[in-house]
Design an enzyme around this catalytic site. Structure first.
Site, mmCIF file in Angstrom:
data_model
loop_
_atom_site.group_PDB
_atom_site.id
_atom_site.type_symbol
_atom_site.label_atom_id
_atom_site.label_comp_id
_atom_site.label_asym_id
_atom_site.label_seq_id
_atom_site.Cartn_x
_atom_site.Cartn_y
_atom_site.Cartn_z
ATOM 1 N N SER A 163 -11.029 -0.735 -1.389
ATOM 2 C CA SER A 163 -9.784 -0.659 -0.606
ATOM 3 C C SER A 163 -10.040 -0.951 0.863
ATOM 4 C CB SER A 163 -9.170 0.738 -0.709
ATOM 5 O OG SER A 163 -8.346 0.872 -1.828
ATOM 6 N N HIS A 173 -3.833 6.112 3.249
ATOM 7 C CA HIS A 173 -4.504 4.904 2.763
ATOM 8 C C HIS A 173 -3.895 3.638 3.371
ATOM 9 C CE1 HIS A 173 -5.698 1.857 -0.274
ATOM 10 N NE2 HIS A 173 -6.704 2.657 -0.561
ATOM 11 N N ASP A 231 0.845 -1.188 0.000
ATOM 12 C CA ASP A 231 0.000 0.000 0.000
ATOM 13 C C ASP A 231 0.887 1.247 0.000
ATOM 14 O OD1 ASP A 231 -2.317 1.809 0.705
ATOM 15 O OD2 ASP A 231 -3.294 -0.122 1.034
#
Length: 766
Positions: A545, A217, A142
């Protein structure tokens, strides 16, 4: 999600610009691993020499990565002549342009039936599972990690498993000492990004080369999968409660492969390569691109190597829904995860001058508008950029002091609010169009803002057009629990059918992916906008996600409970126990139109971890069976070798139909046939002496016969086969293009359910 198209386009444009300036592009070169001359000590030496021999223009930094396990070959920056020279070499299987992937951007544990205190399943003995979970390592590819987050606190964690070979890499803003017994690994892979962004990876780049997460994220997904308990977590007062991951006692290893302009295939492959050698048990990738043949799919190739070594790989399905055939990450050895809603909402209201009170959602946390209505404006005109509130599209003379209606789409939802604020607006109503339907996604807007569905949006737009003096007043309702119906399939969640292999039903399952609270980076505000100077330890985000790491964490728990289970056994348990009814006892619905959902949207259904712990029966798949599947796809032997990475693969065993794979779901493509027949094998993981009976539900234009109709398992671990025959009735192809059903094996204790998709015509990948 609204800015997906633009986000995908930007790194591609940057790549083209770099290629036009340098004459070079990044390529992945697949080599015949066994052809390495004995004169070279390592494959790295061989690859380097192969590059040096191409031309005098090949520099020392042309070789970006030499892969070992995930891929047999290397990544390099090459010009067209060098590419052609390599393609002529006997030792080269293939040379492919690098792919740019994009990110598929806390009541969740309770909603899934997880015990909030122990972090495991209520109703089960959790002490042994707690202990076993300490030995499970979840690797996430990620944007990195914010190690100081409380979600990575290691209080009470025992020593790191001795088999762990990973480490925490230091960087300009990242010290090895920030890792601990919870966050046991952190690495970064940036050579592909650096080369594509116009600077050699040996020179200083625009982003610090370190595992630190400056996007948010990666921290969000890592804490969702395996974050520790954190009391009193919230986003600026919203969703207050205890935040925790799915596998609270598992270890976390972060592999930073995504940078400001995207995630480059060369870097992703390097991350998978290292994660395998480090010793992870689960790999979680909340990113993807379009669909491609498996031998051209970087993630699929890397995931195959992981699967062979017993590593469970979970990937997001993509945020390109509700369009049909919009899936990413569809390889059958990958768990493909779609997104659904939670039973939690964040209501907000718009009271119009017509006395209509419209309900929407919002995470706005500022001073608000007060209690006096103000003017309401909507600039449809001939210029759609102003109705969508794109940057620079709104005139202050039109907007100042008013609430602005903005159509959803094209640019990010939070950016629209910033555009309105910068033009002098005091509030925004974000109104859905047909693409998003009634799906509501809450955002932490920079000004008072309410997001509403298409029906309410159409009513508001008509009110502004027809009333000579339209007004609105916005207000905010905080956090509401026990929302019904839920879950609902998110409109943005990518849909089947599977264009790469139509005989494999995808997505596999859905999990919570809308308005998810998890840890956040301290380097960026909750909206991710540069203008957002707010700081928060937790953020609420939506996307596949977010659903992907839920399933990754659940897989870690299943791995702890059943350490001898293969990745396909874990996948089977999660799929065959998934549910297809919401909390109002109705079939799952689709947020895009409000109608009932189907397996092309929700796969086998919404995960139920409580039942997955003890599924009764599983569909297991060996590496050899996956090879037989690949050999049935009309690939060349070189293409199969590129995925399998075994020099002696010869396709002596192959399926006559890819759908013969022992998959936990069925996708029946009749095409020009009327009869399709598949045999499946079930393994008993329940009690000895178990008896199961088959039940079938099929559309009217298909008959389904299961033989035998009863399976008797005398022993645990015993395997039994059954054959199912699907027959399309005459004339059915003229009346139906697709339909759905299911096959379930059940007894008093278990229901082992497989969805079935029927198609009479086959979509062709463009």
């Amino acid at each position: 999600m609204d800015s997906v198209a633009l986000f995908r386009l930007f790194p591609l444009l940057l790549l083209l610009q770099w290629a036009s300036v340098t004459g070079k592009q990044i390529y992945l070169v697949q080599m015949r691993h066994q052809d390495k001359p004995s004169s070279f000590a390592t494959h790295h030496d061989w690859y380097s020499a192969s590059l040096q021999s191409l031309s005098s223009s090949t520099t020392s930094d042309s070789l970006l990565y030499a892969y070992t396990t995930a891929y047999h070959g290397f990544a390099a920056s090459l010009d067209p002549d060098q590419v052609e020279s390599l393609r002529r070499s006997e030792s080269v299987l293939g040379v492919y342009e690098d792919t740019v992937y994009t990110l598929h951007t806390t009541r969740t544990p309770e909603f899934l039936g997880l015990d909030t205190d122990s972090g495991l399943w209520a109703g089960h003995n959790t002490q042994d599972l707690d202990q076993a979970s300490h030995d499970v390592i979840v690797g996430l590819l990620d944007t990195g990690v914010w190690p100081e987050s409380k979600s990575f606190d290691d209080s009470g964690m025992p020593e790191i498993p001795s088999r762990w070979r990973g480490e925490c890499e230091s960087g300009p803003d990242f010290s090895r000492s920030v890792c601990n017994k919870k966050l046991i690994g952190a690495r970064s892979f940036s050579k592909g990004y650096h080369m594509a962004s116009g600077s050699s990876y040996l020179k200083k780049s625009r982003e610090a080369e370190s595992p630190r997460d400056r996007d948010g994220h990666g921290t969000h997904t890592a804490s969702t999968a395996a974050g520790s308990h954190v009391a009193n977590a919230s986003l600026l007062g919203y969703a207050t409660g205890t935040a925790r991951g799915m596998a609270t006692h598992a270890r976390v290893a972060a592999y930073k492969v995504c940078w400001s302009i995207g995630c480059f295939g060369a870097d992703i492959l390097a991350g998978i390569d290292r994660a395998i050698s480090d010793g992870v048990d689960v790999l979680s990738l909340s990113l993807g691109g379009g669909s491609a043949p498996y031998f051209r799919d970087t993630i699929a190739i890397g995931a195959f190597a992981a699967m062979e070594r017993g590593i469970f790989v979970s990937c997001s399905a993509g945020n390109s829904g509700p369009s049909r055939a919009s899936l990413a990450n569809v390889a059958p050895w990958i768990m493909t995860v779609g997104a659904g809603t939670l039973d939690r909402d964040f209501p907000a209201y718009a009271v119009l001058g017509s006395k209509n009170r419209v309900t929407g959602v919002s995470l706005y946390s500022g001073q608000g508008m007060g209690n006096k209505p103000v003017g309401l404006v909507y600039d449809k005109g001939n210029n759609s950029s102003s109705s969508m509130c794109l940057p620079g599209s709104l005139g202050p003379e039109f907007v100042r002091g008013n609430v602005v209606v903005c159509d959803r789409g094209i640019n990010a939802r939070v950016e629209k609010g910033a555009v309105v604020r910068d033009a002098g607006g005091v509030g925004m109503i974000l109104a859905n169009t047909a693409v998003s339907g009634e799906e509501l996604v809450a955002d932490s807007h920079l000004l008072p803002a309410v997001a509403v569905g298409k029906k309410a949006g159409d009513m508001i737009r008509e009110y502004v057009r027809s009333d000579p003096n339209p007004t609105a007043l916005l207000s905010f309702g905080g956090t509401v629990l026990d929302v019904r119906p839920s879950p609902v399939v998110a409109a943005f969640s990518s849909r089947g059918p599977n264009l790469v292999t139509p005989q494999i039903l995808k997505p596999d399952v859905i999990g919570p992916g809308v308005n998810i609270l998890a840890a956040w980076s301290d380097a960026v505000g909750p909206t991710g906008l540069e203008k957002d100077t707010r700081k928060t330890q937790f953020n609420i985000m939506s996307g596949t996600s977010m659903s992907c790491p839920h399933i990754s964490g659940l897989a870690a728990l299943l791995k702890a409970a059943h350490p001898d289970w293969s990745p396909s056994a874990i996948k089977s348990a999660l799929m065959t126990t998934a549910y297809t009814q919401d909390n109002a006892k109705s079939p799952l619905r689709d947020a895009a139109g409000g109608a009932f959902s189907d397996p092309w949207a929700h796969g086998a259904g919404h995960v139920d971890p409580h039942k997955a712990l003890s599924p009764g029966l599983i569909y297991d798949i060996s590496t050899e069976e996956y090879i037989a599947f690949l050999c049935s796809l009309d690939y060349t032997i070189e293409h199969v070798q590129a995925i399998v990475k075994r020099p002696n693969v010869n396709c002596s065993r192959k399926f006559s139909d890819p759908g013969e794979l022992n998959y936990p779901s069925f996708s029946v493509v009749f095409g020009n046939k009327r009869v399709v027949r598949y045999t499946r094998e079930l393994t008993n993981v329940g009690g000895a002496g178990s008896v199961y009976d088959a039940a079938v539900r099929a559309p009217a234009m298909v008959t389904v016969a299961v033989k035998p109709k009863r399976l008797v398992f005398k022993n645990v671990g015993e395997k039994q086969r059954y054959t199912v025959t699907f027959v399309a009735k005459k004339g059915a192809a003229r009346t139906a293009r697709s339909d759905f059903g299911y096959i379930v094996w059940s007894n008093a204790e278990y229901q082992v359910r497989s969805p079935v998709a029927f198609a009479w015509t086959q979509l062709v990948r463009s």
